[in-house]
Design an enzyme around this catalytic site. Structure first.
Site, PDB file in Angstrom:
ATOM      1  N   ASP A 101     -25.187  44.397  41.892  1.00  0.00           N
ATOM      2  CA  ASP A 101     -25.336  43.244  42.702  1.00  0.00           C
ATOM      3  C   ASP A 101     -25.117  41.567  42.176  1.00  0.00           C
ATOM      4  OD1 ASP A 101     -26.483  44.983  44.890  1.00  0.00           O
ATOM      5  OD2 ASP A 101     -29.179  44.448  44.282  1.00  0.00           O
TER       6      ASP A 101
ATOM      7  N   GLU B 293     -25.378  50.277  39.164  1.00  0.00           N
ATOM      8  CA  GLU B 293     -26.621  49.911  38.942  1.00  0.00           C
ATOM      9  C   GLU B 293     -28.062  50.678  40.098  1.00  0.00           C
ATOM     10  OE1 GLU B 293     -27.811  45.915  40.158  1.00  0.00           O
ATOM     11  OE2 GLU B 293     -29.969  45.722  40.409  1.00  0.00           O
TER      12      GLU B 293
ATOM     13  N   TYR C 102     -46.669  64.094  24.490  1.00  0.00           N
ATOM     14  CA  TYR C 102     -46.810  64.150  25.500  1.00  0.00           C
ATOM     15  C   TYR C 102     -48.014  64.428  25.248  1.00  0.00           C
ATOM     16  CZ  TYR C 102     -43.505  61.615  25.463  1.00  0.00           C
ATOM     17  OH  TYR C 102     -41.496  61.118  25.553  1.00  0.00           O
TER      18      TYR C 102
END
Ligand SMILES: *[C@@H]1O[C@H](CO)[C@@H](O)[C@H](O)[C@H]1NC(C)=O
Length: 364
Positions: free
Chosen positions: A245, A192, A106
């Protein structure tokens, strides 16, 4: 004849080095040799890549998840073709820097534009070289968080304690280096969304009911979150539940933990947990718990196509209970978020819903 020598060399190096670094280097060198050869022949070099993001290039294996087929379609990147030249250059740059610097990459954000571009390039390289991404020794910062009855040592000896009820710890960026895992957890709960995860932390969920570990990849999980779930499952041998969900997107995310993704199918063996159980929010829970009508969200066009795509997948059709829930959702044409449970009562999720589900086996 020359090829045979390469095989022998490769085998010896792979056996010698536990990290397989030499193996990776050999493969990169071979790709670069081909490029150099083309150039010296006066031809435009080409790179041949596996089609990572294609359903046709993966097949479903019940005990492993999505695995790459042996004969996958191949994309050809030409350096003399405007549409693929940029990607070609990126790939070569990455390979060359692996050979010379061998460490963190990076260091040239301008060249790659964003970390996402670089991430995708690295996945391409690991797919082309047929080696796991982590063998390239590029550790991305994790986006996932973990909390609960768990302590372990990082590779460098740092002790990590996830056992404080009110805070979470970022998922390690070097999951393979983790050792001395200690935990009395009875189960692992994959969450989630970050907001739900936070709710569980605030309500001290990991200590209230029974010791457990909660982990979130904040939406679509990154490799580290998936490696971590797999590592905990391998080490602790406890059930792994998913709380997502009740919508097509949530099911897709749960399937990534359970079966893997198309783009990283060549690594399925170390990334998937085929025994993941769907704890909630089940579409059938919407009626069972009388989730208020006004909190339900109508299906969009995107939901409709996502659910149709889910229903064509082998891994759904081999699970009748999942298929029934997905059909129920498609009939209802409505979705419900975990947060909608709090409109029943403020602490409904942690005090009623999850304890009931876990006590009476309300998962599929
Ligand atoms: C976590 O904390 C609980 C309660 O203090 C304790 O019983 C348990 O042994 C701790 N677990 C680890 C892994 O340290």
């Amino acid at each position: 004849m020359a090829d045979q020598f390469i095989e022998v060399d490769e085998l010896r190096d792979t056996l010698l080095l536990p990290t397989h670094r030499q193996d990776v280097l050999t493969r990169i060198e071979r790709v670069i040799q081909t490029i150099v050869f083309s150039v010296s022949e006066g031809e435009a070099p080409v790179l041949r890549l596996m089609n990572r993001c294609n359903w046709a290039s993966v097949r479903f294996h019940e005990s492993v998840g999505l695995v790459r087929k042996a004969d996958v379609p191949v994309t050809t990147l030409r350096c003399d073709c405007p549409s693929s030249a940029t990607r070609f250059v990126h790939l070569c740059t990455e390979m060359f820097s692996f050979l010379s610097v061998r460490d963190i990459y990076y260091n040239d954000p301008q060249l790659f534009g964003s970390q996402k571009t670089l991430d995708s390039i690295l996945d391409d390289i690991s797919c082309m070289l047929k080696v796991p991404r982590r063998s390239l020794h590029v550790f991305a910062t994790s986006k996932g968080f973990i909390s609960g009855d768990l302590c372990y040592l990082e590779e460098d000896g740092t002790k990590v304690d996830c056992n404080s009820s009110s805070t979470a710890v970022p998922v390690s960026s070097n999951v393979n280096g983790i050792r001395n895992i200690v935990s009395a957890a009875k189960f692992i709960l994959i969450v989630e969304k970050d907001a739900t995860f936070q709710r569980l932390l605030d309500d001290a969920f990991c200590t209230r009911l029974s010791p457990c570990i909660i982990i979130t990849g904040k939406g679509v999980p990154d490799v580290n979150s998936r490696l971590m779930v797999r590592k905990l499952w391998d080490t602790l041998h406890i059930p792994v539940f998913a709380l997502v969900d009740a919508d097509p997107y949530g099911i897709e995310i749960m399937c990534i933990y359970k079966y893997g993704s198309r783009s990283l199918a060549f690594e399925a063996h170390s990334l998937t947990v085929p025994s993941v159980l769907w704890l909630g929010l089940l579409p059938s829970d919407i009626q069972r718990y009388r989730v208020p009508e006004e909190t339900l969200i109508p299906f969009s066009q995107a939901d409709e196509s996502k659910i149709n795509s889910l229903r064509t997948r082998d891994y759904i059709s081999c699970q009748p209970a999942w298929e029934r829930e997905i059909e129920a959702m498609q009939r209802l044409k409505q979705k419900a978020e975990i947060q909608s449970l709090s409109s029943i009562a403020p602490h409904f999720l942690t005090r009623v819903y999850l304890p009931n589900k876990l006590r009476y086996g309300g998962w599929i």
